[in-house]
Motif scaffolding. Structure first.
Motif, short mmCIF file in Angstrom:
data_model
loop_
_atom_site.label_atom_id
_atom_site.label_comp_id
_atom_site.label_asym_id
_atom_site.label_seq_id
_atom_site.Cartn_x
_atom_site.Cartn_y
_atom_site.Cartn_z
N ALA A 302 0.85 -1.15 -0.20
CA ALA A 302 0.18 -0.04 -0.10
C ALA A 302 0.73 1.27 0.10
N TYR A 303 1.87 1.25 0.77
CA TYR A 303 2.91 2.40 0.89
C TYR A 303 3.62 2.58 -0.52
N THR A 304 3.93 1.49 -1.38
CA THR A 304 4.43 1.73 -2.33
C THR A 304 3.59 2.25 -3.38
N ALA A 305 2.23 1.77 -3.30
CA ALA A 305 1.15 2.06 -4.48
C ALA A 305 0.99 3.73 -4.25
N ALA A 306 0.90 4.13 -2.82
CA ALA A 306 0.64 5.66 -2.67
C ALA A 306 1.79 6.53 -2.99
N ALA A 307 3.05 5.88 -2.81
CA ALA A 307 4.27 6.69 -3.04
C ALA A 307 5.20 5.84 -3.53
N PRO A 308 5.34 5.38 -4.87
CA PRO A 308 6.37 4.70 -5.63
C PRO A 308 7.60 5.38 -5.71
N VAL A 309 8.58 4.54 -5.84
CA VAL A 309 10.05 5.11 -6.15
C VAL A 309 10.31 5.17 -7.72
N ARG A 310 10.46 6.21 -8.23
CA ARG A 310 10.82 6.38 -9.61
C ARG A 310 12.03 5.83 -10.32
N TRP A 311 12.04 4.45 -10.15
CA TRP A 311 13.50 3.64 -10.49
C TRP A 311 13.84 4.27 -11.98
N ASP A 312 12.91 4.73 -12.67
CA ASP A 312 13.42 5.04 -14.09
C ASP A 312 14.15 6.24 -14.18
N GLY A 313 14.00 7.10 -13.05
CA GLY A 313 14.77 8.47 -13.01
C GLY A 313 16.50 8.14 -12.55
N VAL A 314 16.72 6.68 -12.44
CA VAL A 314 18.18 6.41 -12.18
C VAL A 314 18.68 6.54 -13.85
N ALA A 315 19.53 7.44 -13.77
CA ALA A 315 20.29 7.82 -15.09
C ALA A 315 21.39 6.99 -15.41
N VAL A 316 21.47 6.16 -16.70
CA VAL A 316 22.43 5.35 -16.95
C VAL A 316 23.18 5.96 -18.10
N PRO A 317 24.29 6.59 -18.00
CA PRO A 317 25.10 7.17 -19.40
C PRO A 317 25.24 6.27 -20.39
N PRO A 318 24.90 6.86 -21.37
CA PRO A 318 24.96 6.09 -22.70
C PRO A 318 26.35 5.54 -23.21
N GLY A 319 26.78 4.48 -23.48
CA GLY A 319 27.97 4.40 -24.16
C GLY A 319 28.65 5.18 -25.26
N THR A 320 29.89 5.13 -25.39
CA THR A 320 30.45 5.98 -26.59
C THR A 320 30.31 5.29 -27.59
N ALA A 321 29.90 5.96 -28.79
CA ALA A 321 29.61 5.53 -30.07
C ALA A 321 30.95 5.18 -30.71
N PRO A 396 27.06 2.86 -33.47
CA PRO A 396 27.33 4.06 -33.92
C PRO A 396 25.87 4.70 -34.09
N ARG A 397 25.97 5.96 -34.11
CA ARG A 397 24.52 6.83 -33.83
C ARG A 397 24.55 8.04 -34.94
N GLY A 398 25.21 8.11 -35.92
CA GLY A 398 25.45 9.14 -36.83
C GLY A 398 24.19 9.35 -37.58
N GLY A 399 23.54 8.69 -37.93
CA GLY A 399 22.37 9.01 -38.55
C GLY A 399 21.41 7.83 -39.52
N ALA A 400 21.07 7.87 -40.36
CA ALA A 400 20.10 6.62 -40.89
C ALA A 400 21.04 5.62 -41.57
N ARG A 401 22.10 5.97 -42.05
CA ARG A 401 22.98 4.79 -42.52
C ARG A 401 23.36 3.90 -41.40
N ASP A 402 23.82 4.63 -40.28
CA ASP A 402 24.41 3.75 -39.12
C ASP A 402 23.33 3.02 -38.41
N ARG A 403 21.87 3.47 -38.42
CA ARG A 403 20.66 2.69 -37.99
C ARG A 403 20.51 1.53 -38.88
N THR A 404 20.70 1.54 -40.16
CA THR A 404 20.58 0.47 -40.88
C THR A 404 21.60 -0.69 -40.81
N LEU A 405 22.82 0.14 -40.59
CA LEU A 405 23.95 -0.90 -40.36
C LEU A 405 23.65 -1.61 -39.13
#
Length: 601
Positions: A302-321, A396-405
């Motif tokens: 009940a306590y968690t339902a009333a005041a849940p911890v926002r675990w999605d707020g824990v930031a994970v830094p992205p890896g180096t492309a 790699p996250r440069g653009g459409a070609r990187d996403r296709t690769l």
């Protein structure tokens, strides 16, 4: 001028206080002293008169008068002084402060009653075993969380409903199956899924931490509940007194008249005895412990339902492309290795396992080929998932070609890994044909099958987007545990081994007799004395158990109906003397391999 100066009013200070009177002799013709010159104010002579004041020195020798209001006081928003140690005193909130919710409001009355109901049902029902009672106890706990969430203004979202229904469905496994190991998996999964329903996480880290996050609310929930009870008692003592008195009178009436009716009619006494829990004084500490567990669990939910911890707020830094060549070259080489391996597998399938085993000196051990490869393929599947996760982090996250690769390379890897999963399952099938089905073999086969489902979900995320991928993987795991419990693993093990025996293979009665009551329908079809040897231990366990209906699973109840008052008697006397082919302890197939080092169970 002297009359004018004597008749003019004395000026006031900026603060409104009157100017002090001049000392005697100050109005004479003599020049004023230094102190008097500092006290003289040029503002005493109007600027537009143009008459010079002999008391005021020449402008070239006059020091400008400082402003009456300091400069720092004239600023609209004065800046605080810098911190003495080189950093600002006002720091950004920490990660824990950002994900921690505000304290919930006063606990609702409906939540208090459902929490107390959970504690009472836990003390009365859970002390006799696990069965449908676990689902009965979970219902008021879920209602307590619902009332608390509604009071806090939270809305029921689709994924919250999915997690809630999934958690309650998993608790149906203890009500249906007698085997302890799928029941344990179902209970643990139900707690994790229920925690996800309370937190509402979405990302990978949020899903992982949210499934365990219910434990972080235990300490805060105790204080929340205690303050709520104290506030309610202070605001409405008379009403709570009426409730307690009414409840006490109702219990007394039920006990008195129930005892009278039970003594008057034996049938009513039997029905009442089967419905009411048998609570003895010696079980008091154990029942109290179960009540505390139920109270704390429902209050934390009940306590968690009333005041849940926002675990999605824990930031994970992205890896180096990484660059395209640096990222794609190792994965392309891995894809080529997978392709060569699978080409050999296709050759084996087309040429037949018998020909391959003859060419590899495995003709004397039929299942050796399968046993040597399944575990390696299972680990290869797990490591491939790790490689995919790391590749996505550094892609790699440069653009459409990187996403296709990225989609092309990782999609090919997932597709080839799916073929590896199929090959591993085929090897397990050969393994089971030679040695029979056991708990370990059916468990690892189920895990391999679920890994294949995860690969399919990853491929779908590459096409439709990865927004739902973390929750889809968690939902597939919960669905897999639910399906694993509902299909009755012990029942499948018994059915497969009995089927092999009817086809002329040996059967391991010593192993089958250690199964749960879920295996009784299949083992009951064996001929004597195998039937008595296989069912002797199960019947002894059923006879020694006096669990009430709410602590008895459907599998156990079905086994009681099949066996009844049957007694194996002398037919189970020579179970240890059964030879191979008649139910001896030979675990190998017909090739004589009597030891399986990969199955300790």
């Amino acid at each position: 001028m002297s009359d004018h100066r004597s008749e003019s009013p004395r000026p006031e200070h900026a603060s409104g206080s009157p100017e002090p009177a001049d000392p005697p002799g100050a109005s004479g013709a003599g020049a004023p002293g230094p102190a008097k010159a500092q006290l003289s104010k040029p503002a005493q002579v109007p600027a537009e008169s143009g008459i010079p004041d002999p008391a005021v020195p020449d402008g070239r020798d006059t020091v400008p008068e400082p402003p009456k209001v300091p400069k720092y006081a004239q600023q609209a928003h004065p800046q605080p002084p810098p911190a003495p140690w080189g950093y600002n005193a006002k720091r950004a909130p920490s990660e824990l402060t950002r994900i921690r919710p505000a304290e919930p409001g006063v606990i609702p009355v409906a939540t208090l009653w459902t929490v107390l109901a959970t504690a009472l049902l836990s003390a009365l029902l859970l002390g006799d075993g696990i069965g449908p009672n676990l689902l009965v106890v979970a219902v008021p706990a879920a209602l307590a969380a619902y009332f608390a969430a509604r009071a806090a203004g939270r809305r029921l979202r689709p994924w919250t409903a999915v997690w809630a229904v999934g958690g309650l469905s998993l608790l149906a496994v203890p009500a249906l199956r007698d085997a302890g190991w799928p029941v344990f998996l179902a209970i643990v999964s139900a707690v994790a899924v229920g925690s996800l329903a309370l937190h509402g996480s979405r990302g990978w880290l949020g899903i992982f931490l949210g499934s365990l996050g219910l434990l972080t609310s235990v300490a805060g929930s105790l204080g929340w509940g205690a303050h709520g009870v104290r506030d309610r008692m202070a605001d409405s003592r008379g009403r709570w007194g009426v409730v307690f008195r009414s409840t006490a009178v109702a219990i007394v009436l039920l006990v008195v008249f129930g005892a009278l009716f039970a003594s008057a009619d034996a049938a009513f006494a039997d029905v009442l005895g089967s419905l009411m829990p048998d609570v003895s004084l010696g079980e008091g500490p154990w029942r109290l412990f179960l009540a505390v567990i139920g109270l704390v669990g429902a209050l934390a939910a009940a306590y968690t339902a009333a005041a849940p911890v926002r675990w999605d707020g824990v930031a994970v830094p992205p890896g180096t492309a990484r660059g395209r060549l640096e990222w794609a070259l190792p994965l392309i080489v891995l894809n080529l290795l997978f392709a060569v391996f699978l080409a050999i597998q296709v050759t084996v399938l087309l040429g037949g396992y018998g020909k391959v085993m003859a060419e590899t000196d495995l003709s004397d051990r039929y299942a050796q080929y399968a046993r040597e490869g399944f575990w390696q393929l299972l680990w290869a599947t797990l490591l491939t998932l790790v490689v995919i996760a790391l590749a996505l982090r550094w892609a790699p996250r440069g653009g459409a070609r990187d996403r296709t690769l990225v989609r092309a390379v990782l999609g090919t890897l997932c597709l080839l890994t799916l073929v590896v999963v199929a090959s591993a399952l085929r090897r397990m099938d050969l393994y089971v044909e030679a040695y029979g089905l056991t708990r370990l073999r059916i468990s690892v086969a189920a895990v391999e099958l679920w890994l294949g489902v995860v690969l399919v979900l990853i491929m779908a995320a590459g096409v439709f987007g990865a927004k739902l991928l973390p929750r889809a993987v968690a939902a597939s795991a919960a669905a897999g545990v639910l399906a694993f419990g509902l299909v009755s693993p012990d029942g499948l093990i018994a059915e497969q081994n009995v089927h092999r025996y009817r086809q002329g293979h040996s059967i391991d009665i010593q192993y089958l007799r250690g199964l749960s009551a879920d295996a009784v329908p299949a083992l009951d079809t064996l001929r004597e004395p195998l039937r008595s040897c296989a069912l002797q231990e199960i019947q002894r366990t059923l006879r020694s158990s006096d669990a009430p209906w709410y602590a008895t699973s459907w599998g156990e109840a079905r086994a009681r109906d099949i066996l009844g008052d049957w007694d194996p008697g002398v037919r189970a006397r020579d179970c240890q003397g059964l030879g191979p082919g008649d139910g001896g302890s030979e675990r190998g197939g017909d090739g004589g391999d009597s030891y399986d080092p990969y199955d300790p169970y």
